[in-house]
Design an enzyme around this catalytic site. Structure first.
Site, short mmCIF file in Angstrom:
data_model
loop_
_atom_site.label_atom_id
_atom_site.label_comp_id
_atom_site.label_asym_id
_atom_site.label_seq_id
_atom_site.Cartn_x
_atom_site.Cartn_y
_atom_site.Cartn_z
N ASP A 280 -0.72 3.97 5.10
CA ASP A 280 -1.33 2.74 4.66
C ASP A 280 -2.78 3.08 4.31
O ASP A 280 -3.25 4.20 4.52
CB ASP A 280 -1.23 1.64 5.73
CG ASP A 280 -1.36 0.26 5.12
OD1 ASP A 280 -0.86 -0.70 5.72
OD2 ASP A 280 -1.94 0.15 4.02
C1 GLC Z 1 -3.05 -2.78 2.70
C2 GLC Z 1 -1.79 -3.24 3.41
C3 GLC Z 1 -0.51 -2.71 2.81
C4 GLC Z 1 -0.68 -2.52 1.31
C5 GLC Z 1 -1.73 -1.44 1.09
C6 GLC Z 1 -2.00 -1.21 -0.38
O1 GLC Z 1 -4.05 -2.51 3.62
O2 GLC Z 1 -1.72 -3.03 4.81
O3 GLC Z 1 0.51 -3.67 3.11
O4 GLC Z 1 0.55 -2.13 0.74
O5 GLC Z 1 -2.95 -1.73 1.75
O6 GLC Z 1 -2.55 -2.36 -0.96
#
Ligand code: GLC
Length: 735
Positions: A280
């Site tokens: 993430d």
């Molecule tokens: C965010 C979220 C995740 C998302 C990623 C990219 O922090 O936790 O769900 O897909 O970043 O945007």
């Protein structure tokens, strides 16, 4: 015979020419330098995607691409922009390895569908699959190869704002929705230019955050984790998801992005998937504040060793992976294995065969907001709405009313119906609830509007205007709830009451004594016991997407009979949390006649609305619950039959739910577990004979030895309209 031989030899030659994805990935891997290998494991954001032409790549990204130092971007949108960047990768880099573009398309790209928790409330996996399919059609036409969805985190704590992004509290329903969304995004042919790679997230257990506070510690027993939280991730992987996303949280003391238990033992050794794992956002970098890495270099080491393959925005792999290999601190085999998984995904998508297959501006123009896709947003939303209360059949309303008061800030909002994580959703495409009602009732009915109050703050100066318009009207429709940014990421709430003075406004309107309907627009269960006690009709609309107004109007005036059911328990008060239907019995289950049992002195144990709850404009009667056997062996299945009759005056859809209870196990077992459901449509007076099959697999769990087994003994079967109102019978499993 000759013909058969000819076909045989032809097929052999095609097979031998058609190398497998693995072989093709290996052939590219063999040509790569260490820097180029690391590049495939690096993902950067191309600036926040707020519109087709924005999302400009970050400074210097063209050079990074040219040198093969980045393998993926997120938040870059449109055929034009992705095509421009892909051209550098495919024509100017040394090995011409294509980029993969990702975006959070979780309930729509431009055409916004209801938020995922709403979609799950339809209890219609094929409709949810259709929603994902439509989302993929639109996103793929704009150069997107990969969505960071389905979010499958089980959530039992509605204080957690991300409950909006998932399918609720149940592992079985969550698994059905996870698989449906993977099928919808990836279709039958991932190499087609209108299918996109799915990403099962947030792996794993993210929804178990203590206190419902986002990013907080998750500490679950392995049994609890495997029985209740893990199944939807597994369902997504078994449905063929090409990727997963590691979650921010620690689980059992180890952050997911450094967890060999999650990434290696479960994912690689037990599930044997070649899906790649993306971290993430900076979750590898967060191993430092988690306190398991002293610096970014150590974080990079922990990440690659746990097989988190791609680093989203932490700069950990970009900065340190090559040196870690050169210094002998990590085995190049770990890097090769990660690069191989990423390359396999790019081969499966067909990006090596044609890096520009998703970049067609004409297709993009034709596809975005096509009638098929926009119609689907309405179709899905209509089945996502949940009727929570309808005293004396106040609903549906009569279109021949003389005047209607529409009250509430959210009634005219054209941004909040989009909900959180709405990608390029455009509020200009939203039909507000007010406009939906106005369009529905036509010009003969007087419609009066007042905002009443804002969503937050304690300013009641607008109350009088609301009271006055209400006094002028035959019926009051009040739209209350949360703004779209009150759920989603980093949006936890310590209370679940209606924010601000909205409930006070409703109390003032209630005093007028006119019929009043409340429409809820929210991303999580709310604690609204006063509404349940006093308001005659309550409709849970969630964030319905761009078709909000027409959908709510169709339901309010009866053109469509609501059929949604809750996939999350609504507590009466936040103090009851965690409260969920598939709880354990304990040694002292509540007994009103015995003080020394499990209960609160100041509140009933029961929820405001139970899991699976949802009303209809008609009524259904369940009868003749029978089993084809009362005793089975461990390897046998059991059939369950029930008759469901529409005893009302209008057609309706009913979600027939099947629960079981394992009365005695080697470990404690839940008092109920959803094991199947069927959504059926019934005309007035019609009866359908519904059949379920309980297979051995539906009865397995992790026993005292943590083996996934089926145990003999007594079982109860429950079938009904929600997790509480059920018919009951029983059977035995014998050795
Ligand atoms: C965010 C979220 C995740 C998302 C990623 C990219 O922090 O936790 O769900 O897909 O970043 O945007």
């Amino acid at each position: 015979m000759k013909k058969l031989l000819f076909i045989f030899f032809i097929s052999i030659s095609i097979f031998s020419q058609k190398k497998s994805f693995e072989q093709r990935a290996d052939s590219v891997l063999a040509l790569m330098t260490l820097e180029e290998k690391v590049g495939q494991l690096v993902q950067y954001s191309g600036g926040w995607a707020t519109g087709v032409e924005t999302g400009k790549p970050t400074e210097g990204s063209d050079e990074l691409i040219r040198k093969g130092k980045v393998g993926s971007f997120l938040n870059v949108v449109s055929s034009k922009l992705t095509g421009k960047m892909q051209k550098i990768a495919a024509e100017e880099s040394r090995l011409k390895i294509p980029l993969i573009f990702g975006l959070d398309v979780i309930h729509g790209y431009v055409s916004t569908f209801p938020v995922p928790l709403a979609e799950a409330s339809s209890w219609n996996p094929s409709l949810v699959e259709k929603s994902a399919r439509m989302q993929a059609l639109e996103a793929s036409s704009a150069g997107i190869h990969w969505t960071f969805n389905p979010m499958v985190d089980i959530a039992r704590d509605p204080r957690w704002g991300r409950i909006m992004e998932g399918s609720g509290e149940d592992p079985y329903l969550g698994s059905q929705m996870a698989a449906a969304r993977v099928r919808g995004y990836q279709g039958n042919d991932l190499s087609a230019n209108n299918t996109i790679l799915a990403c099962v997230k947030h792996y794993a257990g993210y929804g178990g955050a203590e206190g419902g506070r986002d990013y907080n510690t998750v500490d679950l027993s392995e049994r609890n984790f495997r029985d209740f939280y893990l199944p939807p991730y597994k369902a997504g992987v078994e449905a063929g998801a090409g990727s997963l996303m590691a979650s921010f949280n620690e689980i059992g003391g180890v952050p997911s992005s450094a967890s060999k238990f999650l990434m290696t033992q479960i994912l690689r050794n037990e599930w044997k998937t070649d899906a790649f794992v993306v971290s993430d956002w900076n979750s590898i970098g967060e191993l430092i504040p988690h306190g398991v890495a002293k610096d970014l270099k150590e974080a990079a080491k922990l990440g690659i060793e746990s097989t988190v393959d791609m680093d989203m925005e932490a700069n950990a792999y970009y900065s340190h992976l090559a040196n870690l290999v050169r210094e002998g601190k990590i085995d190049i085999k770990l890097v090769d294995a990660a690069v191989r998984r990423v390359l396999i995904a790019k081969f499966k998508l067909g990006l090596f065969d044609d890096p520009f297959k998703y970049c067609n501006e004409e297709r993009e123009q034709k596809t975005i907001k096509s009638k098929e896709i926009v119609d689907a947003t309405k179709e899905v939303a209509l089945e996502s709405i949940v009727l929570l209360k309808n005293e004396k059949n106040l609903l549906p309303l009569d279109k021949k009313l003389k005047s209607i008061a529409v009250v509430g800030y959210l009634a005219k909002s054209i941004s909040d119906p989009l909900g959180g994580w709405s990608a390029l959703g455009d509020s200009n495409d939203v039909v507000s609830i007010f406009d939906g009602i106005k369009n529905k009732i036509g010009k003969d009915v007087k419609i009066n509007y007042a905002k009443g109050c804002k969503i937050t703050g304690n300013d009641k100066s607008g109350f009088n205007e609301a009271i006055n318009v209400a006094k002028l009207s035959d019926v009051i429709i009040a739209v209350v709830g949360e703004t779209r940014n009150m759920s989603g990421e980093a949006s936890s709430r310590a209370t679940l009451d209606l924010p601000g003075v909205q409930e006070d406004l409703l109390k003032e309107l209630y005093k007028i004594g006119k019929p009043i309907v409340v429409i809820l627009m929210n991303g999580r269960p709310l604690t609204i016991p006063w509404l349940q006690e006093n308001i005659p009709a309550i409709v849970e609309a969630w964030y319905p997407g761009i078709s909000a107004g027409s959908v709510v109007a169709d339901i309010l005036f009866g053109d469509v009979n609501p059929s949604g059911k809750l996939t999350v328990t609504f507590p009466r008060y936040v103090g009851q949390i965690p409260i969920y239907y598939n709880h354990k019995n304990t040694g002292r289950p509540h007994d009103p006649k015995n003080h020394y049992t499990s209960y609160y002195m100041d509140l009933d144990n029961t929820p405001l609305y139970p899991f699976g709850f949802g009303l209809s404009y008609t009524t259904f009667e369940y009868s003749n619950l029978t089993l084809d056997k009362k005793e089975i062996k461990k390897n046998e299945s059991l059939k369950v039959f029930v008759d469901v009759k529409n005893t009302g005056t209008r057609e309706g859809k009913e979600v027939v739910q099947l629960y079981i209870r394992d009365l005695v196990g080697s470990v404690t077992r839940p008092v109920k577990e959803l094991k199947d459901f069927k959504k059926i449509s019934l005309k007035p007076g019609e009866t359908k004979h519904v059949e379920f099959t309980i297979t051995p697999d539906k009865l397995k769990f992790y026993d005292i030895n943590m083996d996934y087994v089926l145990e003999s003994g007594d079982f109860q079967v429950f079938v009904g309209t929600n997790s509480v109102d059920v018919k009951e019978t029983s059977f035995q499993i014998v050795e």
